[in-house]
Write a protein that holds these residues in place. Structure first.
Motif, PDB file in Angstrom:
ATOM      1  N   HIS A  18      -2.017  26.482  13.172  1.00  0.00           N
ATOM      2  CA  HIS A  18      -1.786  25.044  13.344  1.00  0.00           C
ATOM      3  C   HIS A  18      -1.876  24.388  11.981  1.00  0.00           C
ATOM      4  N   VAL A  19      -1.168  23.266  11.809  1.00  0.00           N
ATOM      5  CA  VAL A  19      -1.302  22.425  10.632  1.00  0.00           C
ATOM      6  C   VAL A  19      -1.561  21.015  11.129  1.00  0.00           C
ATOM      7  N   VAL A  20      -2.689  20.452  10.742  1.00  0.00           N
ATOM      8  CA  VAL A  20      -3.084  19.135  11.243  1.00  0.00           C
ATOM      9  C   VAL A  20      -3.428  18.227  10.076  1.00  0.00           C
ATOM     10  N   SER A  21      -3.255  16.925  10.264  1.00  0.00           N
ATOM     11  CA  SER A  21      -3.618  15.932   9.263  1.00  0.00           C
ATOM     12  C   SER A  21      -4.924  15.268   9.688  1.00  0.00           C
ATOM     13  N   MET A  22      -5.891  15.271   8.789  1.00  0.00           N
ATOM     14  CA  MET A  22      -7.204  14.727   9.121  1.00  0.00           C
ATOM     15  C   MET A  22      -7.621  13.722   8.053  1.00  0.00           C
ATOM     16  N   PRO A  23      -8.073  12.529   8.452  1.00  0.00           N
ATOM     17  CA  PRO A  23      -8.580  11.572   7.460  1.00  0.00           C
ATOM     18  C   PRO A  23      -9.836  12.113   6.794  1.00  0.00           C
ATOM     19  N   ALA A  24      -9.974  11.867   5.503  1.00  0.00           N
ATOM     20  CA  ALA A  24     -11.124  12.360   4.750  1.00  0.00           C
ATOM     21  C   ALA A  24     -11.700  11.231   3.905  1.00  0.00           C
ATOM     22  N   SER A  25     -13.028  11.216   3.810  1.00  0.00           N
ATOM     23  CA  SER A  25     -13.706  10.220   2.991  1.00  0.00           C
ATOM     24  C   SER A  25     -13.653  10.627   1.518  1.00  0.00           C
ATOM     25  N   MET A  58       0.849  -1.201   0.000  1.00  0.00           N
ATOM     26  CA  MET A  58       0.000   0.000   0.000  1.00  0.00           C
ATOM     27  C   MET A  58       0.876   1.239   0.000  1.00  0.00           C
ATOM     28  N   GLY A  59       0.606   2.169  -0.922  1.00  0.00           N
ATOM     29  CA  GLY A  59       1.416   3.372  -1.021  1.00  0.00           C
ATOM     30  C   GLY A  59       1.003   4.427  -0.018  1.00  0.00           C
ATOM     31  N   ASP A  60       1.719   5.522  -0.059  1.00  0.00           N
ATOM     32  CA  ASP A  60       1.378   6.633   0.830  1.00  0.00           C
ATOM     33  C   ASP A  60       0.008   7.185   0.474  1.00  0.00           C
ATOM     34  N   PRO A  61      -0.736   7.663   1.478  1.00  0.00           N
ATOM     35  CA  PRO A  61      -2.069   8.206   1.201  1.00  0.00           C
ATOM     36  C   PRO A  61      -1.989   9.482   0.365  1.00  0.00           C
ATOM     37  N   VAL A  62      -3.050   9.732  -0.397  1.00  0.00           N
ATOM     38  CA  VAL A  62      -3.158  10.974  -1.141  1.00  0.00           C
ATOM     39  C   VAL A  62      -3.406  12.116  -0.152  1.00  0.00           C
ATOM     40  N   VAL A  63      -2.639  13.200  -0.296  1.00  0.00           N
ATOM     41  CA  VAL A  63      -2.755  14.323   0.621  1.00  0.00           C
ATOM     42  C   VAL A  63      -3.268  15.546  -0.140  1.00  0.00           C
ATOM     43  N   HIS A  64      -4.334  16.154   0.377  1.00  0.00           N
ATOM     44  CA  HIS A  64      -4.865  17.397  -0.180  1.00  0.00           C
ATOM     45  C   HIS A  64      -4.586  18.545   0.781  1.00  0.00           C
ATOM     46  N   GLU A  65      -4.057  19.632   0.255  1.00  0.00           N
ATOM     47  CA  GLU A  65      -3.832  20.817   1.075  1.00  0.00           C
ATOM     48  C   GLU A  65      -5.155  21.578   1.232  1.00  0.00           C
ATOM     49  N   ASP A  80     -14.625  12.005  -1.964  1.00  0.00           N
ATOM     50  CA  ASP A  80     -15.456  13.159  -2.300  1.00  0.00           C
ATOM     51  C   ASP A  80     -15.289  13.475  -3.777  1.00  0.00           C
ATOM     52  N   SER A  81     -15.766  14.633  -4.192  1.00  0.00           N
ATOM     53  CA  SER A  81     -15.723  14.984  -5.609  1.00  0.00           C
ATOM     54  C   SER A  81     -14.300  15.173  -6.117  1.00  0.00           C
ATOM     55  N   ARG A  82     -13.348  15.343  -5.220  1.00  0.00           N
ATOM     56  CA  ARG A  82     -11.961  15.564  -5.631  1.00  0.00           C
ATOM     57  C   ARG A  82     -11.127  14.291  -5.585  1.00  0.00           C
ATOM     58  N   CYS A  83     -11.611  13.279  -4.865  1.00  0.00           N
ATOM     59  CA  CYS A  83     -10.844  12.040  -4.724  1.00  0.00           C
ATOM     60  C   CYS A  83     -11.830  10.900  -4.483  1.00  0.00           C
ATOM     61  N   ASP A  84     -11.743   9.821  -5.263  1.00  0.00           N
ATOM     62  CA  ASP A  84     -12.729   8.749  -5.174  1.00  0.00           C
ATOM     63  C   ASP A  84     -12.385   7.695  -4.135  1.00  0.00           C
ATOM     64  N   SER A  85     -11.434   7.988  -3.270  1.00  0.00           N
ATOM     65  CA  SER A  85     -11.081   7.061  -2.193  1.00  0.00           C
ATOM     66  C   SER A  85     -10.745   7.862  -0.938  1.00  0.00           C
ATOM     67  N   HIS A  87      -8.643   9.658   1.801  1.00  0.00           N
ATOM     68  CA  HIS A  87      -7.395  10.384   1.636  1.00  0.00           C
ATOM     69  C   HIS A  87      -7.166  11.228   2.883  1.00  0.00           C
ATOM     70  N   VAL A  88      -6.189  12.115   2.827  1.00  0.00           N
ATOM     71  CA  VAL A  88      -5.816  12.926   3.994  1.00  0.00           C
ATOM     72  C   VAL A  88      -5.896  14.400   3.629  1.00  0.00           C
ATOM     73  N   HIS A  89      -6.491  15.172   4.514  1.00  0.00           N
ATOM     74  CA  HIS A  89      -6.450  16.627   4.396  1.00  0.00           C
ATOM     75  C   HIS A  89      -5.348  17.166   5.309  1.00  0.00           C
ATOM     76  N   ARG A  90      -4.367  17.834   4.737  1.00  0.00           N
ATOM     77  CA  ARG A  90      -3.400  18.569   5.555  1.00  0.00           C
ATOM     78  C   ARG A  90      -3.982  19.969   5.713  1.00  0.00           C
ATOM     79  N   ASP A  91      -4.622  20.185   6.854  1.00  0.00           N
ATOM     80  CA  ASP A  91      -5.427  21.383   7.051  1.00  0.00           C
ATOM     81  C   ASP A  91      -4.623  22.466   7.752  1.00  0.00           C
TER      82      ASP A  91
END
Length: 333
Positions: free
Chosen positions: A85-92, A1-8, A94-99, A101-105
């Motif tokens: 703050h910068v936090v990493s949050m799991p995300a379901s 399994m590769g690294d998760p997709v990260v969205h800023e 959505d319209s931008r990613c079909d699996s 992924h992670v939000h770097r918020d």
């Protein structure tokens, strides 16, 4: 399994002063339900601070001014706006990613100096919530925890860096001009000659020109620069700069920022807000601007939300509208 997709992504906590108290702007989210703070995904090549401001504007219609995280008391260097703050949050998916992924918020904090001014058409219903409402709202627990902490520190974060000393000479000049301003306006209506009215006009124009030069050189003269009493005189000169509406609106923006920083009286901001709105053909907020009705009695210019005006007046420390009208009527006889 590769690294998760990260969205800023960016989330903004926009605060505004409502009288003496702070409120936080939150949106009703149509997809998730409940309330959230505004924000969104960063576009390609977009700085996350720009993402945050864009998200607030698009979702709420408000223009936010971002704040730097508060530094320790006595720290000698000014800070720039940045993520708190910068936090990493799991995300379901959505319209931008079909699996999943992670939000770097990137969490930022900002202020809205004029919370009644809305620009454009907001995408969501927005509301200004007070600290005590956080426990009752349907919001994520992480948002509730962070918002409660930000309510605790926002006063210091918004204050900025105080000036070293009050400039007494500048304050004295403001007070002198205020005295002249009031001297012509307090002459009874029956005694106002054409000569007096010409002096009135010339005085207002001279004060407006002087205030314009002062602001260009020094910025808004708030309490930290000239003292609280003279800061009130600066507001009065702006309030009477009706012949130059664009400059008067510029004064409103600067005064509103000073109110946010705790450097000016919130009532002065409310009075100038109403004055500018009436000059622009908009409904006023607080009912402070009056005119003569058909029967000659004083009545307010149209108010945007008559059902809320008394609550807003109370929050800003104004007397009830009926009492206010009676007092103004007695003063202009």
């Amino acid at each position: 399994m590769g690294d998760p997709v990260v969205h800023e992504t960016a989330s903004c906590y926009p605060f505004a002063r409502f009288g003496k108290e702070w409120r936080l702007c939150m949106i009703e989210h149509p997809r998730f339900g409940g309330e959230l703070v505004p924000g969104g995904h960063a576009e390609a090549g977009e700085e996350v601070l720009v993402t945050a401001m864009r998200g607030v504007l698009e979702e709420t219609g408000h223009r936010v001014r971002l704040l730097p995280p508060p530094l320790p008391e006595g720290y000698p260097h000014p800070a720039a706006a940045s993520a708190w703050h910068v936090v990493s949050m799991p995300a379901s998916a959505d319209s931008r990613c079909d699996s999943r992924h992670v939000h770097r918020d990137h969490i930022v904090v900002g202020v809205v100096d004029r919370p009644f001014a809305v620009h454009g058409s907001p995408e969501h219903t927005a509301a200004w919530v007070e600290r005590g409402a956080l426990e009752r709202l349907d919001i994520p627990e992480d948002t509730r925890v962070l918002a409660a902490e930000l309510f605790r520190v926002i006063d210091r974060a918004a204050a900025g860096r105080p000036r070293v000393a009050v400039e007494e000479g500048l304050g004295a000049e403001l007070l002198r001009r205020q005295k002249e301003d009031q001297a012509v306006r307090l002459v009874p209506v029956a005694e106002r000659t054409p000569e007096l009215m010409e002096r009135w006009r010339a005085l207002d124009e001279a004060n407006t020109a002087w205030l314009r030069e002062l602001i260009a050189a020094r910025g808004w003269p708030g309490g930290a620069l000239v003292g609280r009493q003279a800061a009130g005189a600066a507001w009065l000169l702006a309030q009477h700069a009706d012949r130059q509406p664009e400059f008067q609106e510029e004064c409103l923006e600067l005064l509103a920022a000073a109110v946010t920083a705790g450097d000016a009286d919130p009532q002065h901001g409310a009075l100038l807000e109403d004055r500018v709105r009436i000059a622009q053909g908009q409904d006023q907020i607080f009912g402070t601007q009056l005119k003569r009705g058909a029967d000659g009695t004083l009545i307010p210019y149209p108010v945007r939300n008559p059902d809320r005006v008394e609550a807003l007046r109370a929050a800003w420390g104004f007397k009830p509208l009926e009492t206010y009208i009676e007092q103004v009527a007695a003063s202009v006889r």
